[in-house]
Design a protein around this motif. Structure first.
Motif, short mmCIF file in Angstrom:
data_model
loop_
_atom_site.label_atom_id
_atom_site.label_comp_id
_atom_site.label_asym_id
_atom_site.label_seq_id
_atom_site.Cartn_x
_atom_site.Cartn_y
_atom_site.Cartn_z
N ARG A 445 0.85 -1.18 0.00
CA ARG A 445 0.00 0.00 0.00
C ARG A 445 0.90 1.24 0.00
O ARG A 445 1.40 1.66 1.06
N PRO A 446 1.09 1.85 -1.17
CA PRO A 446 2.02 2.99 -1.26
C PRO A 446 1.69 4.14 -0.34
O PRO A 446 2.59 4.84 0.14
N ALA A 447 0.41 4.35 -0.05
CA ALA A 447 0.02 5.47 0.82
C ALA A 447 0.54 5.30 2.24
O ALA A 447 0.61 6.28 3.00
N LEU A 448 0.93 4.07 2.61
CA LEU A 448 1.41 3.81 3.97
C LEU A 448 2.93 3.70 4.04
O LEU A 448 3.47 3.46 5.12
N LEU A 449 3.60 3.89 2.92
CA LEU A 449 5.05 3.68 2.89
C LEU A 449 5.80 4.87 3.48
O LEU A 449 5.45 6.03 3.25
N PRO A 450 6.88 4.60 4.21
CA PRO A 450 7.78 5.68 4.65
C PRO A 450 8.73 6.01 3.50
O PRO A 450 8.76 5.32 2.48
N GLU A 451 9.51 7.05 3.65
CA GLU A 451 10.56 7.35 2.68
C GLU A 451 11.83 6.64 3.10
O GLU A 451 12.20 6.64 4.27
N GLU A 452 12.49 6.01 2.12
CA GLU A 452 13.75 5.33 2.38
C GLU A 452 14.78 5.75 1.34
O GLU A 452 14.42 6.11 0.20
N GLU A 453 16.05 5.71 1.70
CA GLU A 453 17.12 6.19 0.83
C GLU A 453 17.59 5.11 -0.13
O GLU A 453 17.46 3.91 0.14
N PHE A 454 18.16 5.55 -1.27
CA PHE A 454 18.84 4.63 -2.17
C PHE A 454 20.06 4.03 -1.47
O PHE A 454 20.59 4.60 -0.51
N ASP A 455 20.50 2.89 -1.98
CA ASP A 455 21.75 2.31 -1.50
C ASP A 455 22.93 3.05 -2.12
O ASP A 455 22.78 3.78 -3.11
N MET A 456 24.09 2.86 -1.55
CA MET A 456 25.31 3.52 -2.03
C MET A 456 26.27 2.46 -2.57
O MET A 456 26.20 1.31 -2.19
N PRO A 457 27.19 2.83 -3.48
CA PRO A 457 27.48 4.19 -3.93
C PRO A 457 26.74 4.62 -5.20
O PRO A 457 26.83 5.76 -5.61
N LEU A 458 26.01 3.70 -5.83
CA LEU A 458 25.39 4.03 -7.12
C LEU A 458 24.01 4.65 -6.95
O LEU A 458 23.23 4.70 -7.89
N GLY A 459 23.75 5.16 -5.75
CA GLY A 459 22.47 5.80 -5.50
C GLY A 459 22.55 7.30 -5.46
O GLY A 459 21.57 7.98 -5.12
N VAL A 460 23.72 7.85 -5.83
CA VAL A 460 23.90 9.31 -5.81
C VAL A 460 23.65 9.85 -7.21
O VAL A 460 24.25 9.39 -8.18
N GLY A 461 22.78 10.84 -7.31
CA GLY A 461 22.51 11.47 -8.60
C GLY A 461 22.40 12.97 -8.45
O GLY A 461 21.95 13.47 -7.42
N SER A 462 22.78 13.69 -9.47
CA SER A 462 22.70 15.16 -9.42
C SER A 462 21.37 15.64 -9.99
O SER A 462 20.62 14.88 -10.60
N GLY A 463 21.12 16.94 -9.81
CA GLY A 463 19.95 17.55 -10.44
C GLY A 463 20.05 17.50 -11.95
O GLY A 463 19.04 17.38 -12.65
N ALA A 464 21.28 17.57 -12.47
CA ALA A 464 21.48 17.46 -13.92
C ALA A 464 21.05 16.08 -14.40
O ALA A 464 20.53 15.94 -15.52
N GLY A 465 21.26 15.06 -13.57
CA GLY A 465 20.85 13.71 -13.94
C GLY A 465 19.34 13.55 -13.96
O GLY A 465 18.78 12.89 -14.83
N VAL A 466 18.66 14.18 -13.00
CA VAL A 466 17.21 13.98 -12.90
C VAL A 466 16.47 14.62 -14.07
O VAL A 466 15.43 14.10 -14.50
N ILE A 467 16.98 15.71 -14.63
CA ILE A 467 16.26 16.35 -15.74
C ILE A 467 16.46 15.63 -17.06
O ILE A 467 15.88 16.02 -18.09
#
Length: 627
Positions: A445-467
């Motif tokens: 149930r997505p409405a009940l999910l907490p926020e969790e972080e990506f794993d490292m080290p390949l979980g780091v992305g820049s704003g340039a990457g997101v666009i």
């Protein structure tokens, strides 16, 4: 404005508006199955029929215009009877197994039938059947086709590929692949726009969910999943979640609950793509400038080695639908594509080399899953030349064994059998729609999910990457880093926002250390064809061109959630720009994980190892009909 009476009330309507638009402007809904504004207004479905006083017959609201004094009845007994009979006839030729249809609950025909109160069919059911290659990324079910012509029109008018056409005559009339071809023989770009504009489940992506479930259940497999930029702007839509709530971190929580071992961000490899593709572009500019400065024949270098003259523009290569289009439509221009792989494939190659080394495991044990808003990626991960990660790892292992054995090649028998096999960099691709279905299948149930972080080290992305997920984003990200590499100081991260916006073909000029750089951004294959034809006629010239097959870029991708009649690429794109603005990292070259990867493994952009892992030969595979 003209005076129109609709359902007994007088309204003002714009002169020249259709009855459908005039009614909608005053809040009166007229159902329709085939209508797509400015694309498909041919009245094929006959569901939008209305009664106009003075006309002997009912008329289609979608393609008949209002006139001054018109009196319209949108729901009279005559209209209701006609509409119900029409939908019943459509249902009599439609495979109505809704419980096994991917569009159940999001089907225009299902909604209209329910709204009309249809609970039984007075007509004999006769559903057409046709064979289809079920391993192809795009699946068509003839039994569900309602002959609305939307797929034909979107492919013809927007994408310009003419893949679909009317087939047969009389009661046998249907829609099929044009020119009597099989889909595998066609030049389909796999953009998926026909799927997102189909009102029913006649078109869908190949479902690969079971492959992922099998991998998650296999204790021998290390499951690694990457989430593409545009997915985070859309995945929550089918669950009724706001974009502010349906963050990528909640998707991470859902994936972790499913049992994935490592969850990473494709933004990492988007930044990696900028480092490689941007460096490739700057090297091309340098070679061209050096040849111009010497006034020499650019076809030879200082050593006299013959080399072709630099051809501009350089085209981006991160969209596999666009690559398929260029290879099939303009094969003589394929060498102008950047050799950089897409972010998806770069990630897979790095996961099965650099990351496998960090984990200390055989690359074949890593099972790499992509969550992507794209259909063409299902094809891309399987083409020749996309098995470099495990291959490079194997070569590294061979060198290690040779060094340990003093050069004795017989010791290479110590390699595990799995290390000797060909292993794809990306094992399976799920569209955004598929991951949403997987979330439901796992009873999350997505409405009940907490926020969790990506794993490292390949979980780091820049704003340039997101666009990367919206049209113009790749170009803007590349220019941010190119400016820094050439001039030294960082530019304002919003200095290149001229390339933003959902206009199908955008142009801009920027001064890059004295070089007047001419760039273009195009999305949608119909717009792409116009740009290429203008280039070939010499009407325009550019140094660098970004192309996305889907209108609006990946945000409007063929694998995104479907909201019938709504084009959401612009709205989703704004979410990505907002994420860029709030990111502390806004330049790809500042991504610490990317820096570490180069320092510890790749060496530098365009190094030998970077070429082995992150670049490809676009001639290594062929499109149907390509020589």
């Amino acid at each position: 404005m003209v005076n129109v009476t609709i359902n007994g009330k007088q309204y003002k309507a714009e002169d020249g508006a259709t009855i459908l638009d005039a009614a909608a402007s005053v809040g009166i809904y007229i159902p329709t199955l085939c209508y797509l504004k400015d694309i498909n207004n041919i009245g094929a479905c006959r569901v939008c029929m209305v009664e106009v006083e003075g006309c002997a017959k009912l008329v289609a609201a979608c393609n008949n215009k209002v006139w001054d004094g018109m009196v319209v009845h949108t729901n009279s007994p005559r209209v209701r009877e006609s509409r119900k009979n029409t939908v019943e006839l459509i249902l009599s030729q439609h495979d109505g197994e809704c419980s096994t249809c991917v569009r159940s609950g999001n089907c225009k025909l299902q909604t209209i039938a329910n709204d009309l109160g249809i609970v039984d069919l007075p007509f004999r059911k006769k559903v057409a059947k046709a064979e289809w290659p079920m391993k192809f990324p795009l699946i068509r079910d003839e039994g569900k086709c309602i002959k609305c012509m939307r797929c034909v029109q979107i492919c013809d008018k927007v994408q310009g590929l003419n893949i679909w056409d009317v087939s047969g005559t009389g009661s046998r009339t249907t829609v099929d692949v044009s020119r009597n071809r099989m889909i595998k023989e066609s030049d389909c770009a796999l953009c998926g726009q026909c799927i997102t504009h189909c009102p029913v489940g006649a078109l869908r992506e190949r479902d690969d969910i079971d492959k992922v479930l099998d991998a998650l259940a296999d204790p021998e497999k290390i499951t690694v999943v990457q989430v593409a930029p545009a997915v985070r702007a859309a995945w929550g839509e089918p669950f009724g979640l706001s974009r502010e709530f349906a963050t990528v971190k909640r998707l991470v929580a859902a994936l972790r609950q499913m049992g994935f071992d490592y969850i990473f961000d494709t933004n990492f490899s988007a930044d990696l793509t900028i480092m490689e593709e941007g460096s490739e572009f700057l090297e091309k500019l340098k070679r061209s400038a050096a040849a111009d400065a010497k006034g020499a024949d650019p076809s030879s270098d200082e050593a006299g080695t013959q080399r072709p003259a630099e051809k501009f523009p350089l085209f981006t290569s991160c969209c596999p639908g666009w690559v398929r289009f260029l290879k099939s439509q303009y094969p003589d221009m394929v060498d102008q594509l950047s050799t950089a792989k897409s972010p998806q494939q770069m990630f897979g190659a790095v996961a099965k080399s650099y990351y496998a080394q960090l984990l200390g495991v055989d690359p074949s044990k890593i099972y790499c899953v992509s969550i992507i808003p794209c259909l063409a990626k299902k094809h891309e991960c399987a083409i020749p030349g996309m098995e470099d990660g495990a291959r490079v790892s194997r070569e590294d292992r061979e060198k290690e064994l040779l060094a340990q054995s003093g050069g004795d090649k017989e010791k290479l028998g110590q390699l595990e059998p799995s290390e000797q096999a060909s292993v794809p960099d990306v094992d399976v691709v799920l569209t955004t729609r598929e991951v949403d279905r997987l979330i439901r299948a796992e009873q999350i149930r997505p409405a009940l999910l907490p926020e969790e972080e990506f794993d490292m080290p390949l979980g780091v992305g820049s704003g340039a990457g997101v666009i990367f997920g919206t049209t113009g984003g790749v170009m803007e990200a590349a220019l941010r880093s190119a400016y820094y590499q050439v001039t030294g100081p960082h530019p304002d991260p919003d200095a290149f926002k001229k390339v933003r916006g959902n206009k199908g073909w955008k142009e801009a000029e920027f001064n890059l250390a004295g070089t007047q750089l001419k760039v273009a951004v195009v999305s949608g294959l119909g717009n792409t064809r116009k740009l290429i034809e203008a280039l070939r006629r010499g009407e325009v010239s550019y140094h660098f061109v970004e192309v996305m097959a889907c209108p609006g870029g990946c945000a409007g991708g063929g694998g995104q959630p479907i909201r019938d009649g709504e084009e959401l690429a612009a709205e989703r794109g704004e979410v990505l720009y907002a994420l860029d603005k709030e990111n502390q990292l806004r330049y790809s070259h500042e991504n610490p994980a990317v820096k570490q990867c180069y320092q510890d493994y790749l060496g530098a952009p365009l190094s030998h190892k970077a070429h082995e892992l992150l670049h490809t030969d676009h001639h290594a595979w062929k499109m149907p009909g390509e020589e």
